[in-house]
Design an enzyme around this catalytic site. Sequence first.
Site, short mmCIF file in Angstrom:
data_model
loop_
_atom_site.label_atom_id
_atom_site.label_comp_id
_atom_site.label_asym_id
_atom_site.label_seq_id
_atom_site.Cartn_x
_atom_site.Cartn_y
_atom_site.Cartn_z
N ASP A 173 1.28 -1.09 0.23
CA ASP A 173 0.08 0.61 0.46
C ASP A 173 1.10 1.61 0.07
OD1 ASP A 173 -1.98 -2.47 1.66
OD2 ASP A 173 -2.85 -0.66 0.61
N ASN B 87 1.33 -2.79 4.02
CA ASN B 87 0.58 -3.52 3.38
C ASN B 87 -0.44 -4.35 4.84
OD1 ASN B 87 0.07 -5.30 1.12
ND2 ASN B 87 0.29 -7.13 1.64
#
Length: 341
Positions: free
Chosen positions: A237, A246
Amino acid sequence: MSEKTIFWDFDNNCIKFVEQTLLPAEYKIISCDSIERLAKAIKNLEVRGAPALGVAGAFGVSLSTFIHDDKNMDGFLKLVFDDGDYLSRTRPTAINLSWGIKRVLQSIQNAKSPEEARENALSEAVSIAEEDEKMCRQIGDFGAELLPDKCTVLTHCNAGALACYTWGTALGVIRSAVAMGKDVSVISCETRPLNQGSRLTAWELSRDNIPVKTIPDSSAAFLMRKGEIDAVIVGADRITQDAVFNKIGTYMHAVCAKYHNIPFFVAAPSSTFDKEHRENEIEIEIRNRNELAFCGNKQLMPDCVDTLNYAFDPTPLELITAIITERGIIRPSFDENLKMP
Ligand SMILES: CSC[C@H]1O[C@H](OP(=O)(O)O)[C@H](O)[C@@H]1O
């Protein structure tokens, strides 16, 4: 899987997206013609996944240019920029959302009319979507070379087509490896509390006829110890100079993979890289207690007990074997090699 997860409806000048909270039971496309509805979809993870959020933010700014029609150009741009700011605050951790919004806002900042702004914004948003697919396929091809001809790969959450415009990052690598003729089986961690792994990853791979089994997140270390996992591959992310952010649980898998000498790969496009921040500067989204306290209508914990429901965790780069990007594989030492793509 070639369907698009979120796209522009050119006949009605609105956004359409796969409503992911209904999967795997129901595949439903939602039409979205308001900023508030798009914000709600992002907050509720109807639309989710870092690259898909970048595309959502981009089309969201485009939608804003069609919603507003202020004859005063400065007033028009302020309304659109305010919508962009509102959307960027819906989920703070994945950098792609604000990246997609900023890129489309930049494309209209010098527009001389709302019509010119609409044309520029939509063109930029479509470019972002098409670039995402191209990057995912390039990530897939680079990453597939890293996997043995016959292997079992563990993945966490959903970094598939549903987390992108299409194809996927971590699942893009698996799809590309299978397309190359490699014998890949997948272990999909269910990924509590919202179960993106059991609901979405298992759904995607089963539709592609790629062998997949779902496990409780707590079983991953045991399977690694049993020698049943050949590699771990996840999405991201946000990638800072010192960590990969993440889905919560990724750090746990990385520590266990390191202990068991299992390669741990991160697959992410260049739009996920954050040049300006380090791990300790990033806001990690904390989500509603009810995501843990209930499963549908079934209550799972006492009303009097609070929760700590972090949506993401940072994994230090020293636990990562390689980062797979559309421009190639980034390996340690990351201090030298993480030249932000
Ligand atoms: C292709 S990376 C997708 C990334 O986004 C997910 O988070 P969420 O489901 O909360 O949007 C998860 O961290 C995935 O790895």
